[in-house]
Design a protein around this motif. Structure first.
Motif, PDB file in Angstrom:
ATOM      1  N   ARG A 337       0.822  -1.206   0.000  1.00  0.00           N
ATOM      2  CA  ARG A 337       0.000   0.000   0.000  1.00  0.00           C
ATOM      3  C   ARG A 337       0.861   1.263   0.000  1.00  0.00           C
ATOM      4  NH1 ARG A 337      -5.060  -2.014   3.809  1.00  0.00           N
ATOM      5  NH2 ARG A 337      -6.575  -1.939   2.127  1.00  0.00           N
ATOM      6  N   ASP A 341      -3.132   4.771   0.108  1.00  0.00           N
ATOM      7  CA  ASP A 341      -3.924   3.552   0.297  1.00  0.00           C
ATOM      8  C   ASP A 341      -4.073   3.231   1.782  1.00  0.00           C
ATOM      9  OD1 ASP A 341      -4.052   3.136  -2.436  1.00  0.00           O
ATOM     10  OD2 ASP A 341      -2.315   1.792  -2.477  1.00  0.00           O
ATOM     11  N   LEU A 342      -2.942   3.320   2.474  1.00  0.00           N
ATOM     12  CA  LEU A 342      -2.890   2.895   3.872  1.00  0.00           C
ATOM     13  C   LEU A 342      -3.774   3.781   4.753  1.00  0.00           C
ATOM     14  CD1 LEU A 342      -1.264   0.983   5.834  1.00  0.00           C
ATOM     15  CD2 LEU A 342       0.229   2.941   6.214  1.00  0.00           C
ATOM     16  N   ARG A 394       5.598   4.740   9.262  1.00  0.00           N
ATOM     17  CA  ARG A 394       4.290   4.076   9.239  1.00  0.00           C
ATOM     18  C   ARG A 394       3.939   3.555  10.621  1.00  0.00           C
ATOM     19  NH1 ARG A 394       2.638   1.319   3.623  1.00  0.00           N
ATOM     20  NH2 ARG A 394       3.639   2.816   2.266  1.00  0.00           N
ATOM     21  N   THR A 445      -0.189  -2.087  11.284  1.00  0.00           N
ATOM     22  CA  THR A 445       1.166  -2.326  10.792  1.00  0.00           C
ATOM     23  C   THR A 445       1.375  -3.775  10.356  1.00  0.00           C
ATOM     24  OG1 THR A 445       1.912  -2.736  13.053  1.00  0.00           O
ATOM     25  CG2 THR A 445       2.225  -0.517  12.200  1.00  0.00           C
ATOM     26  N   GLN A 450      -0.721  -3.854   5.413  1.00  0.00           N
ATOM     27  CA  GLN A 450       0.195  -3.007   4.638  1.00  0.00           C
ATOM     28  C   GLN A 450       0.116  -3.296   3.140  1.00  0.00           C
ATOM     29  OE1 GLN A 450       2.364  -0.507   5.692  1.00  0.00           O
ATOM     30  NE2 GLN A 450       1.416  -0.652   7.691  1.00  0.00           N
ATOM     31  N   ARG A 452      -2.445  -4.562  -0.370  1.00  0.00           N
ATOM     32  CA  ARG A 452      -3.816  -4.607  -0.864  1.00  0.00           C
ATOM     33  C   ARG A 452      -3.913  -5.599  -2.018  1.00  0.00           C
ATOM     34  NH1 ARG A 452      -4.342  -1.862  -5.819  1.00  0.00           N
ATOM     35  NH2 ARG A 452      -2.602  -0.471  -6.244  1.00  0.00           N
TER      36      ARG A 452
END
Lengths: 452, 403
Positions: A337, A341-342, A394, A445, A450, A452
Motif C-alpha cells: 500500500r 492507500d494505507l 508508518r 502495521t 500493509q 492490498r
C-alpha cells in the motif's frame, strides 16, 4: 469465494468502512460502480483560478509595500514580511476546503472503485502544488476532466486534461508563446517564448512514453501546436482561453504528420497521440502495475493493451477487462500500500470522521495530497515506499493515529480492515496486546494490512 | 514535515491558526470567560499517569523480605539492596527497581508514597475492560471518566480549562461533560521498543517487507533479538517530553490544574527482567522532568501513577508474568506525605494469594483517588461521590497528604 468479496473491496477500493458488508457479488459490485455517477464537485476551476489571481495580487501588493518601507528606511519592515498564513489567502482557504472535501468523500464513499480509478488517473496526469501556487485546481481537474471520462475514451480524457486550467498552469502552457507569433514579434513581452514543458510531458508521461519513439523535434512541434491554449489567469472569466496572438503560425509536423495552424489542430494532435499504439501499451502497463503487481505478468498487459486497441481506447472496456483478469485477484495482497492507500483504508476501517487526520497522515507518511515532487507523479512500486525510515514512520503514524481514536471495537475494526484475510498470528497478537491502542497499532502495521 | 494531530502547541490554549486550519478547533480548549466563578481552584495541581498494560507491582516494588518471593519469582527476583544491580531499599522490607532511581530520590525526600497490593474493583483480567473501569472509576462501563466528573466541581482559573490531556488523544479518564484542553507535540508519537518488536514479529522475515523492517529497526537502534536496557532512546524521550510539557503548562499561573498522561510497555509476558527496564527508565525520566518543569509549584502537586491491574505472582515459562490482580500505585509530589510503603501487604503464601495466582488486593484504588479529590483538591463529599459513584465501601484513605 468469501475472500474475493474482501479482495474486491481492498484491491479495487480503499477497504470496507466500519460496519459495512463486503459485496455479495464482487464483479457485479465493481461493474455497478463503473456505471454509477460521481458525487458533485465543489469549487469550479474558474473559482480556483480567481482565488489564485487574488492571492497573487495580494502578495504583490504586500511585496511592494514591504519594498517601499525598506526604501523609506522604516525599521519595522519586518512587520510587512510576516510569514504568510497560507490558509488565510483566498487560494489557501479554497484549497483547504477542497482538501477536506476530498478526504470526506473518500472516507464515506459508496463507490470506492471509482475513487481509486480517479486517483489512478489523477496520478497519471499529475498536477502538483509543489511547483507554484495552484491551490484548489487539482480538485477541479479531478471533477471536470478526470471523473467525467473514467469510462469514456482515453483520447477524450487526454484532451480534457490538457486544456484544463490546472494542467495549462502547472506545466506552463498558459505563458507559452510561439516564436513567430504576433505577441513575440510585437516585442511587448520581453521574455515571451516557446515553453516545451506541457508538450514534453504529454508525449513522455501522458501518452506515448519514451518507448513511443518520438524525438526532440516532435516535442518542439507539439509545443508550437499547443501555443495559444491558455488561461485567463488574472482576469475574468478565469477559464481556458484561446490566444491567437500567442499561437505559432504556419504548419507543424508531429510524428511525420502535418498540422495546420489555428485553434482546431491541438485537439486533432492530442487525439492522434491518445489513440496511438504506443500509448495503449504505456497505459496497459501502468494499469496492470497498479491493479495486478509491481512487475505485472505479460499476459495481463497483453489483454489490456489488446482491449484498448480493439475499442479505440475505451477506458470503460479496459477497466472491465481489468477486473476480469484472474491475476488481479490471485494472489491477493500482492501490492504494497502507498501511504494514500494505507491512510484511507485505516480511516474507513475505523469510520474516521475527522478528515484533517487523514490529510495529516498523508503528509506525515510522505505523500501529501496533490503534492507529487514531479510531473511523473507518485511511484507505484513497493521499493519506492519501503525505505527503513518510511516504514518506521508508518509504525509511528499507526501508533499516533491509534492514540487519537476513542473506544473502538477491535473485532469489528479487524473485520472491516481484513475480514478473512487477517492471519491467525495477527489476530492472536491483537488479543494479547496491552491496550486498545497497541492492538490497533499491530493491526495497522500488520503485513496483510500493509498490502492490498 | 509531520502533521500535528490534536495539537494545541501553545499554553494559552487560544486556538492556533494551524489548529483551526486543520479543523481542530473543536478539540481544543478555547479560552472562555470564567469570571463568573468566584473562587479559583488555587495553587494545587493533580497529575494522573496511566500505565497501560498492567505493571508488575511485585517486580517493581519487590517484597524482598518475604520468604515466599524467591520460589514464586525465581529468576525475576532482583538482588537485595546493597548488592550489585540490586534493589533500592524502601525501609527494610521492600525494594524499588533500580531503574527508578529518580523516584527513589523522591522517596528519600519523603515525597513519594507507595501503596502496595492495590486494585480497582475489577476482577477480570482483560486489559481493555480493566483500563476502561479504572478510568471510569466505577464497577460498570461509563462514558465518562472519574477525573472529568471531578472537574465538574472545579472552577476555572482564568483563561485555561482546568483539565488537560497530554498526549495524542484524550483518555476516557478525562472524557465527559466537562470540556478539557489537550496538548500533543506536533510530531508523531513513537511506540515502545516492546511494541515495535511485536510488530516485527508479525512480519514474514523472508518477505521484502520483513527484511526492510529489520533494517528499519536496526537503523532506529532497536536491537535485534532480546530487548535490553538500551531500548529506543527516542521513544523513552517521548514520555519525558510529554511530562515536561505537562509540567510547563501546569506551572502557569492561569494554566490548567489537573492533567493526565499515559505510558505503555508494561505487558511483560516474556523476558520481563529485560523488557521492563526501558519503560521504567522512561517513566522515571518523565517524572523527574515533570518535577523540574513544575518548579516551585511542585510543592503543591500530587502525582498519582496507576495501572489497570497487576501480574501473576508466579513467573511463567518465558521469564515473564501474565495478567493478574493486585499491584502498586505511586503517589508523588511536594504535597504528598511520602517516604513510606503504605497499604496492607497480604504476603505471598499460597493461602494469601488471590485465586492461588495473584497478589491479593487489600486497598481499593478508588480510596486513594477519592482521598486526593477530598484532601488535595478539597472537593465536597457530593463531588467526590459524583466522581466515584457507588463506592461507599471504598472510603477515602486518610494521611496520604501533608497536613
Amino acid at each position: 469465494m468469501s475472500d474475493r468479496r474482501h479482495i474486491a473491496a481492498i484491491r479495487f477500493g480503499h477497504g470496507l468502512r466500519l460496519g459495512g458488508s463486503p459485496p455479495a457479488d464482487p464483479l457485479a459490485w465493481l461493474d455497478r460502480q463503473l456505471a454509477a455517477t460521481d458525487p458533485p464537485g465543489g469549487a469550479t476551476s474558474a473559482q480556483a483560478v480567481q482565488a489564485r489571481a487574488e492571492t497573487i495580487a495580494q502578495r504583490q501588493a504586500r511585496d511592494r509595500a514591504g519594498a517601499a518601507a525598506i526604501q523609506g528606511g522604516a525599521a519595522r519592515a519586518t512587520d510587512q514580511a510576516e510569514p504568510e498564513a497560507a490558509g488565510r489567502t483566498p487560494l489557501g482557504i479554497l484549497a483547504r476546503a477542497e482538501l477536506v472535501r476530498w478526504a470526506r468523500q473518500r472516507l464515506a464513499s459508496e463507490t470506492p472503485f471509482r475513487d481509486r480509478l480517479a486517483d489512478f488517473w489523477m496520478n497519471h496526469f499529475t498536477v502538483s502544488r509543489r511547483n507554484g501556487p495552484i491551490g484548489a485546481l487539482p480538485a477541479t481537474l479531478e471533477h471536470e476532466a478526470i471523473r467525467p471520462h473514467l469510462t469514456g475514451t482515453f483520447a477524450d480524457m487526454l484532451v480534457a486534461v490538457t486544456r484544463h486550467p490546472a494542467m495549462l498552469i502547472y506545466l506552463d502552457n498558459h505563458v507559452s508563446v510561439g516564436p513567430n507569433s504576433q505577441v513575440a514579434r510585437s516585442g511587448r513581452r520581453a521574455r515571451a517564448g516557446l515553453n516545451e514543458n506541457l508538450a514534453r510531458e504529454v508525449l513522455e508521461l501522458h501518452s506515448l512514453s519514451p518507448a513511443g519513439g518520438y524525438g526532440q523535434a516532435d516535442v518542439q512541434e507539439l509545443a508550437k501546436i499547443l501555443t495559444g491554449w491558455s488561461v485567463a489567469a488574472t482576469e475574468a472569466p478565469y477559464s481556458f482561453t484561446w490566444r491567437p496572438m500567442s499561437h505559432e503560425p504556419g504548419d507543424k509536423t508531429l510524428l511525420g504528420r502535418r498540422f495546420a495552424e489555428g485553434p482546431d489542430t491541438q485537439e486533432v494532435a492530442l487525439r492522434m497521440l491518445g489513440t496511438h499504439p504506443a500509448t495503449y501499451r504505456h497505459l496497459a502497463v501502468k494499469l496492470a502495475r497498479h491493479f495486478v503487481a509491481d512487475d505485472p505478468p505479460a499476459s495481463a498487459v497483453r489483454v489490456l493493451q489488446e482491449t484498448l486497441r480493439r475499442t479505440d481506447g475505451d477506458l470503460g472496456a479496459v477497466t472491465r477487462a481489468l477486473i476480469r483478469l484472474p491475476e488481479a485477484w490471485d494472489p491477493p495482497l500482492g501490492k504494497f500500500r502507498t501511504p494514500m492507500d494505507l491512510v484511507l483504508a485505516a480511516g474507513r476501517a475505523v469510520a474516521l470522521d475527522r478528515p484533517e487526520l487523514l490529510l495529516g497522515g498523508l503528509t506525515a507518511l510522505g505523500q501529501p495530497l496533490w503534492s507529487a515532487p514531479q510531473p511523473n507523479g507518485w511511484p507505484d512500486q513497493a521499493d519506492e515506499w519501503m525505505g527503513p525510515e518510511a516504514l518506521m514512520r508508518r509504525v509511528d503514524w499507526a501508533y499516533t493515529f491509534a492514540g487519537t481514536l476513542g473506544r473502538v471495537d477491535l473485532a469489528e475494526v479487524t473485520q472491516a480492515a481484513l475480514g478473512p484475510l487477517a492471519r491467525a498470528e495477527t489476530v492472536g497478537a491483537l488479543r494479547g496486546a496491552g491496550s486498545v491502542r497497541d492492538a490497533l497499532t499491530l493491526l495497522l502495521t500488520s503485513t496483510e494490512f500493509q498490502h492490498r | 514535515m509531520s502533521a500535528p494531530i490534536g495539537t494545541a502547541p501553545h499554553a494559552s490554549f487560544a486556538p492556533t491558526r494551524r489548529g483551526l486550519l486543520l479543523g481542530l478547533g473543536a478539540s481544543l480548549a478555547i479560552g472562555r470567560n470564567r469570571a463568573a466563578f468566584a473562587q479559583a481552584l488555587g495553587e494545587r495541581r493533580l497529575v494522573v499517569v496511566l500505565l497501560r498494560g498492567a505493571l508488575d507491582g511485585l517486580h517493581v516494588v519487590q517484597p524482598y523480605a518475604d520468604p515466599a518471593l524467591a520460589s514464586l519469582r525465581r529468576a525475576l527476583t532482583l538482588p537485595e539492596p546493597g548488592q550489585e544491580g540490586g534493589l533500592l531499599d524502601l525501609g527494610g522490607r521492600f525494594g524499588l527497581h533500580p531503574a527508578l532511581a529518580g523516584l527513589h530520590g523522591l522517596y528519600r525526600e519523603d515525597q513519594a508514597l507507595i501503596v502496595h497490593a492495590v486494585a480497582g474493583p475489577y476482577r477480570g483480567r482483560s486489559h481493555f475492560d480493566g483500563q476502561d473501569l479504572l478510568e471510569a472509576g466505577a464497577e460498570e462501563r461509563l462514558t465518562s471518566g472519574w477525573l472529568n466528573r471531578a472537574l465538574q466541581a472545579m472552577p476555572g482559573t482564568g483563561q485555561a480549562r482546568p483539565g488537560l490531556a497530554v498526549g495524542t488523544g484524550v483518555p476516557l479518564l478525562l472524557r465527559g461533560p466537562t470540556p478539557v484542553g489537550s496538548y500533543a507535540p506536533p510530531d508523531l508519537d513513537r511506540p515502545s521498543p516492546d511494541l515495535v518488536h511485536r510488530i516485527a514479529a508479525l512480519q514474514d522475515p523472508a518477505s521484502p517487507l520483513g527484511q526492510a523492517f529489520r533494517e528499519a529497526m536496526r537503523s532506529r537502534g532497536v536491537a535485534d533479538g532480546v530487548l535490553g536496557a538500551t531500548g529506543d532512546a527516542a521513544s523513552q524521550d517521548g514520555f519525558a517530553r510529554l511530562a515536561a510539557a505537562a509540567g510547563r503548562l501546569l506551572a502557569e499561573r492561569d494554566g490548567p490544574r489537573v492533567a493526565a498522561l499515559e505510558i505503555g510497555g508494561w505487558d511483560t509476558h516474556a523476558v520481563q527482567n529485560l523488557r521492563i527496564v526501558a519503560p521504567l527508565r522512561a517513566l522515571d525520566a518523565g517524572l523527574m522532568r515533570l518535577r523540574q518543569a513544575l518548579g516551585a509549584q511542585w510543592s503543591q502537586t500530587a502525582v498519582l501513577v496507576v495501572t489497570e491491574f497487576g501480574r501473576t505472582a508466579r513467573v511463567n515459562g518465558n521469564l515473564g508474568t501474565d495478567h493478574g490482580t493486585g499491584t502498586v500505585a505511586f503517589l508523588l509530589g511536594g504535597a504528598v506525605a511520602g517516604g513510606r510503603v503504605a497499604g496492607d501487604f497480604p504476603g505471598l503464601t499460597r493461602d494469601a494469594l488471590f485465586e492461588d495466582r495473584d497478589l491479593r488486593p487489600t486497598t481499593d484504588l478508588r480510596s486513594i483517588a477519592k482521598a486526593l479529590l477530598r484532601d488535595h483538591l478539597r472537593l465536597a463529599p457530593e463531588a467526590v461521590a459524583q466522581a466515584f459513584p457507588d463506592s461507599a465501601a471504598a472510603a477515602p484513605k486518610g494521611g496520604l497528604l501533608r497536613a
